[in-house]
Design a protein around this motif. Sequence first.
Motif, PDB file in Angstrom:
ATOM      1  N   SER A 182      73.629  74.806  43.225  1.00 28.78           N
ATOM      2  CA  SER A 182      73.780  75.668  42.060  1.00 28.78           C
ATOM      3  C   SER A 182      75.106  75.331  41.393  1.00 28.78           C
ATOM      4  O   SER A 182      76.031  74.853  42.050  1.00 28.78           O
ATOM      5  N   VAL A 183      75.170  75.563  40.094  1.00 32.34           N
ATOM      6  CA  VAL A 183      76.402  75.329  39.339  1.00 32.34           C
ATOM      7  C   VAL A 183      76.654  76.512  38.426  1.00 32.34           C
ATOM      8  O   VAL A 183      75.730  77.231  38.056  1.00 32.34           O
ATOM      9  N   ARG A 184      77.927  76.696  38.105  1.00 37.57           N
ATOM     10  CA  ARG A 184      78.321  77.741  37.161  1.00 37.57           C
ATOM     11  C   ARG A 184      78.976  77.068  35.965  1.00 37.57           C
ATOM     12  O   ARG A 184      80.025  76.429  36.106  1.00 37.57           O
TER      13      ARG A 184
ATOM     14  N   GLY B 266      80.586  78.340  33.546  1.00 35.65           N
ATOM     15  CA  GLY B 266      81.868  78.920  33.168  1.00 35.65           C
ATOM     16  C   GLY B 266      82.986  78.676  34.163  1.00 35.65           C
ATOM     17  O   GLY B 266      84.094  79.162  33.986  1.00 35.65           O
ATOM     18  N   SER B 267      82.724  77.911  35.203  1.00 32.17           N
ATOM     19  CA  SER B 267      83.720  77.657  36.238  1.00 32.17           C
ATOM     20  C   SER B 267      84.839  76.759  35.725  1.00 32.17           C
ATOM     21  O   SER B 267      84.635  75.943  34.824  1.00 32.17           O
ATOM     22  N   ASP B 268      86.029  76.920  36.317  1.00 31.89           N
ATOM     23  CA  ASP B 268      87.147  76.028  35.993  1.00 31.89           C
ATOM     24  C   ASP B 268      86.882  74.617  36.499  1.00 31.89           C
ATOM     25  O   ASP B 268      87.457  73.651  36.002  1.00 31.89           O
ATOM     26  N   LEU B 269      86.028  74.494  37.510  1.00 31.00           N
ATOM     27  CA  LEU B 269      85.702  73.206  38.115  1.00 31.00           C
ATOM     28  C   LEU B 269      84.564  72.560  37.321  1.00 31.00           C
ATOM     29  O   LEU B 269      83.521  73.188  37.103  1.00 31.00           O
TER      30      LEU B 269
ATOM     31  N   ILE C 144      81.226  70.583  36.301  1.00 29.11           N
ATOM     32  CA  ILE C 144      79.933  70.638  36.987  1.00 29.11           C
ATOM     33  C   ILE C 144      79.776  69.507  37.989  1.00 29.11           C
ATOM     34  O   ILE C 144      79.305  69.721  39.106  1.00 29.11           O
TER      35      ILE C 144
ATOM     36  N   GLN D 134      81.553  70.429  41.051  1.00 25.89           N
ATOM     37  CA  GLN D 134      80.856  71.475  41.785  1.00 25.89           C
ATOM     38  C   GLN D 134      79.760  70.862  42.657  1.00 25.89           C
ATOM     39  O   GLN D 134      79.584  71.250  43.815  1.00 25.89           O
TER      40      GLN D 134
ATOM     41  N   ARG E 256      81.407  69.017  45.586  1.00 25.32           N
ATOM     42  CA  ARG E 256      81.909  69.958  46.583  1.00 25.32           C
ATOM     43  C   ARG E 256      80.769  70.495  47.453  1.00 25.32           C
ATOM     44  O   ARG E 256      80.901  70.615  48.669  1.00 25.32           O
ATOM     45  N   GLN E 257      79.627  70.795  46.829  1.00 29.99           N
ATOM     46  CA  GLN E 257      78.508  71.337  47.589  1.00 29.99           C
ATOM     47  C   GLN E 257      77.941  70.306  48.567  1.00 29.99           C
ATOM     48  O   GLN E 257      77.593  70.647  49.695  1.00 29.99           O
TER      49      GLN E 257
END
Length: 145
Positions: free
Chosen positions: A4-6, A8-11, A13, A16, A19-20
């Motif tokens: 999943s990704v957000r 609006g995240s500072d990181l 996509i 993200q 990292r997952q």
Amino acid sequence: MFFSVRAGSDLPIYRQIMRQVIDAIATGRLRGGDRIPSHRELSEQLVVAPLTVKKAYDELEAQGYIASQRGRGTFVNVQRPAAARKAQHSALLDAAKVLVAQGIAAGLDLEAIVQLVHDAAGLVPGLPTESGAAPAVRSTVDTSK
């Protein structure tokens, strides 16, 4: 494996996604030889541009976490090469520097920062300790300072 990704995240996509995958490998949810979705499959699942996923996969492959096999798919590497371990060590050292700086800025001493790392390790599912058992979650940091 569910990703999943957000937006609006500072990181970014692609980070993200990286990292997952790295977290899944570290905790044993992904093991050497496991197939992961192709970048096209994952881009459809996440509703992001295929090039975004390709960028994440390219970096993961450069770091030695995954390998693409034409016509077969993308797989978790059984063993990462020494160069990948060295790059990972360097990246972890950079992250540790940021953690220490943020801890000091928040008014914590080094002992409290180290305790936070121990607490975080206790929150990682399936993370083995030296004895082979998962660490107990401890929260002894006094954040009232």
